[in-house]
Design a protein around this motif. Structure first.
Motif, PDB file in Angstrom:
ATOM      1  N   PRO A 177       0.460  -1.288   0.125  1.00 60.32           N
ATOM      2  CA  PRO A 177      -0.706  -0.079   0.019  1.00 60.32           C
ATOM      3  C   PRO A 177       1.223   1.348  -0.172  1.00 60.32           C
ATOM      4  O   PRO A 177       0.929   1.935  -0.503  1.00 60.32           O
ATOM      5  N   THR A 178       1.706   1.297   0.396  1.00 58.19           N
ATOM      6  CA  THR A 178       2.946   2.662   0.550  1.00 58.19           C
ATOM      7  C   THR A 178       3.549   2.856  -0.581  1.00 58.19           C
ATOM      8  O   THR A 178       3.210   4.242  -1.427  1.00 58.19           O
ATOM      9  N   GLU A 215      -6.669  -1.250 -11.146  1.00 60.58           N
ATOM     10  CA  GLU A 215      -4.714  -0.949 -11.228  1.00 60.58           C
ATOM     11  C   GLU A 215      -3.561  -1.364 -12.350  1.00 60.58           C
ATOM     12  O   GLU A 215      -3.798  -1.751 -12.906  1.00 60.58           O
TER      13      GLU A 215
END
Length: 232
Positions: A28-29, A83
């Motif tokens: 996620p980061t 994505e």
């Protein structure tokens, strides 16, 4: 008319595996950082390129070589997923199997170029998919002659960059004509592409590029000139 997604058992298998395997590498980061870097054109899973390609090998393990319908289905279905890494998978897949596709695949390339458009997918599609298709069927040069005048900047950029890997096989007249056709375009991505394709061809024929730039300097943007002459 946009190309339809054909029926493909291979695409069913690949997409099922892809949707299961890729999320296992999500970060996620890293995803937030990647999305910001790409100007939020799409959300990201946050998978580094090397890790993503390792996951792709898992996805494709044991699968047969595709035909054109399989390539079409996989690419268009990847473009439907949110994505960005799924689109990267499709681009890598097409780069690997473009030789399995006919000139009839060019409308699919255009669909991918104009959808979720950004340099990260467009440039690879131009030089590694569009370019080989034109090499395989020189009748497609007429399509590139149309694309260079297109109102969509990414279609025009594809025409500029499709010869990027041609080296000695470059159609120099067409390359220089395309650069002049878009020389007055104010868009950064067009001006950058002009400089890039000239700089790349300069590795093959530096004198030709130097002479062209010298003769067209009053028409080319400073950015295009700077990029073209970077290594001359």
């Amino acid at each position: 008319m946009s190309p339809a997604v054909p029926r493909s058992d291979l695409a069913d298998t690949v997409m099922e595996r892809l949707s299961a395997v890729y999320p296992t590498g999500a970060d996620p980061t890293r995803a937030a950082e990647a999305a910001a870097y790409m100007k939020d054109i799409a959300p990201h899973l946050g998978i580094y390129t090397s890790a993503r390609r390792a996951l792709s090998r898992t996805v494709l393990q044991g699968t047969p070589r595709p035909d054109e319908a399989d390539c079409t289905a996989i690419a268009l279905r990847c473009w439907e997923l949110p994505e960005r890494e799924y689109q990267y998978f499709a681009v890598d897949y097409l780069r690997r199997y473009v030789g399995r596709c006919s000139s009839g695949f060019l409308p699919v390339v255009r669909r991918l170029v104009v959808t979720l458009s950004w340099w990260d997918t467009v440039d690879a599609l131009a030089s590694h998919v569009g370019g080989p298709l034109v090499t395989a069927d020189t009748e497609l040069k007429s399509a590139m002659d149309t694309w260079i005048d297109d109102d969509n900047l990414w279609v025009a950029r594809t025409a500029l960059l499709h010869q990027l890997r041609y080296k000695d096989a470059t159609d120099t007249e067409r390359l220089f004509r395309y650069c002049l056709t878009r020389a007055d375009d104010p868009d950064f991505f067009i001006r950058k592409a002009i400089g890039w394709c000239l700089r790349e061809y300069a590795k093959t024929d530096p004198d030709a590029v130097r002479d062209f730039v010298d003769g067209a300097r009053d028409r080319l943007s400073p950015l295009s000139v700077r990029e073209a002459m970077k290594h001359l």
